[in-house]
Design a protein around this motif. Sequence first.
Motif, PDB file in Angstrom:
ATOM      1  N   GLU A  66       0.937   3.986   7.054  1.00 51.32           N
ATOM      2  CA  GLU A  66      -0.263   3.970   7.901  1.00 51.32           C
ATOM      3  C   GLU A  66      -1.273   5.023   7.454  1.00 51.32           C
ATOM      4  OE1 GLU A  66       1.348   4.416  11.842  1.00 51.32           O
ATOM      5  OE2 GLU A  66       1.902   2.289  11.976  1.00 51.32           O
ATOM      6  N   GLU A  67      -0.797   6.206   7.108  1.00 45.89           N
ATOM      7  CA  GLU A  67      -1.680   7.258   6.613  1.00 45.89           C
ATOM      8  C   GLU A  67      -2.349   6.808   5.309  1.00 45.89           C
ATOM      9  OE1 GLU A  67      -1.407  11.809   4.861  1.00 45.89           O
ATOM     10  OE2 GLU A  67       0.247  11.034   6.066  1.00 45.89           O
ATOM     11  N   TYR A  68      -1.570   6.197   4.435  1.00 46.06           N
ATOM     12  CA  TYR A  68      -2.080   5.692   3.157  1.00 46.06           C
ATOM     13  C   TYR A  68      -3.164   4.635   3.391  1.00 46.06           C
ATOM     14  CZ  TYR A  68      -1.904   2.907  -1.186  1.00 46.06           C
ATOM     15  OH  TYR A  68      -2.215   2.202  -2.314  1.00 46.06           O
ATOM     16  N   GLN A  69      -2.872   3.683   4.263  1.00 52.26           N
ATOM     17  CA  GLN A  69      -3.836   2.612   4.552  1.00 52.26           C
ATOM     18  C   GLN A  69      -5.109   3.171   5.187  1.00 52.26           C
ATOM     19  OE1 GLN A  69      -1.303   0.053   6.897  1.00 52.26           O
ATOM     20  NE2 GLN A  69      -0.733  -1.185   5.124  1.00 52.26           N
ATOM     21  N   GLY A  70      -4.966   4.170   6.052  1.00 48.17           N
ATOM     22  CA  GLY A  70      -6.131   4.802   6.679  1.00 48.17           C
ATOM     23  C   GLY A  70      -7.016   5.481   5.644  1.00 48.17           C
ATOM     24  N   MET A  97      -0.254   9.466  -3.333  1.00 49.07           N
ATOM     25  CA  MET A  97       0.349   9.067  -2.043  1.00 49.07           C
ATOM     26  C   MET A  97       1.217   7.828  -2.231  1.00 49.07           C
ATOM     27  SD  MET A  97      -2.591   9.511   0.869  1.00 49.07           S
ATOM     28  CE  MET A  97      -1.510   9.044   2.207  1.00 49.07           C
ATOM     29  N   GLN A  98       0.705   6.888  -3.001  1.00 46.06           N
ATOM     30  CA  GLN A  98       1.450   5.652  -3.241  1.00 46.06           C
ATOM     31  C   GLN A  98       2.780   5.967  -3.938  1.00 46.06           C
ATOM     32  OE1 GLN A  98      -0.544   2.864  -5.843  1.00 46.06           O
ATOM     33  NE2 GLN A  98       0.482   1.126  -4.886  1.00 46.06           N
ATOM     34  N   LYS A  99       2.759   6.854  -4.908  1.00 46.81           N
ATOM     35  CA  LYS A  99       3.984   7.245  -5.617  1.00 46.81           C
ATOM     36  C   LYS A  99       4.964   7.937  -4.661  1.00 46.81           C
ATOM     37  CE  LYS A  99       5.737   9.854  -9.589  1.00 46.81           C
ATOM     38  NZ  LYS A  99       7.030   9.903  -9.018  1.00 46.81           N
ATOM     39  N   ARG A 100       4.451   8.811  -3.797  1.00 48.66           N
ATOM     40  CA  ARG A 100       5.327   9.497  -2.830  1.00 48.66           C
ATOM     41  C   ARG A 100       5.975   8.492  -1.878  1.00 48.66           C
ATOM     42  NH1 ARG A 100       1.066  13.103  -2.327  1.00 48.66           N
ATOM     43  NH2 ARG A 100       0.630  12.429  -0.204  1.00 48.66           N
TER      44      ARG A 100
END
Length: 167
Positions: A66-70, A97-100
Motif C-alpha cells: 500500500e505504501e508503494y502504491q501510494g 521499495m519494490q526490491k524490498r
Amino acid sequence: MKKQFRNLAIITFVVVLGSFKAIAQAKIAHVDVSEIMAKMPAMLDAQKQLEKLSGTYDSEYKTMVEEYQGKIKKYDQEAATVTDAVNETRTKEVQDMQKRIVDYRDNAQKELQQKEADIVKPIMEKVKASIQKVGKAKGYQYVLNSEGLLLTDGPNITADVKKDLGF
C-alpha cells in the motif's frame, strides 16, 4: 550351455516363488497417517501457530504494498511538475521499495516454511514411533500408509495409533 541357462532359470523361478510366499505370509497392516496428522491436537496447535505467523507476514506485506502504491500514485501525479533529477531520484526510490517488498515476501515464505518444518518434524517423529509401537505390539511386520494404496483390505491400525497418541 542351454542346460545351464535352463537350470539357472528354474533356480531363479524357485527363489522368486519362495520370496512371494514369504511376503504372502508376512503380517501387513495399514494406517492413515494423514487422518492422524489432521486430527492430532499438537498438529492443530501447530497449524494455528503457523496461521498466526502467516497473518503477521501478510499484514506487513500488505502495508508495504500500500505504501508503494501510494508513492507511485503521488509521484505519477507530480511527475510533470518536478525536475528530471527529482523524477530520477523518485524512480530509484520506487525501484528500491519494490526490491524490498519482493525480498520481504521471499524471506517471509522461507521463514514460514522453516518454521513449519521445525514444528511438524517432532510431531511426525512421535506419530512414526507410535505406529512402530502399535505395529510391533500387534505382531505386524509391515505397516503401510494407506494414503495412495489402491486396495486397503487388511487391518487398519489408525484408531489404535490415535489411542496410543492419546486422542
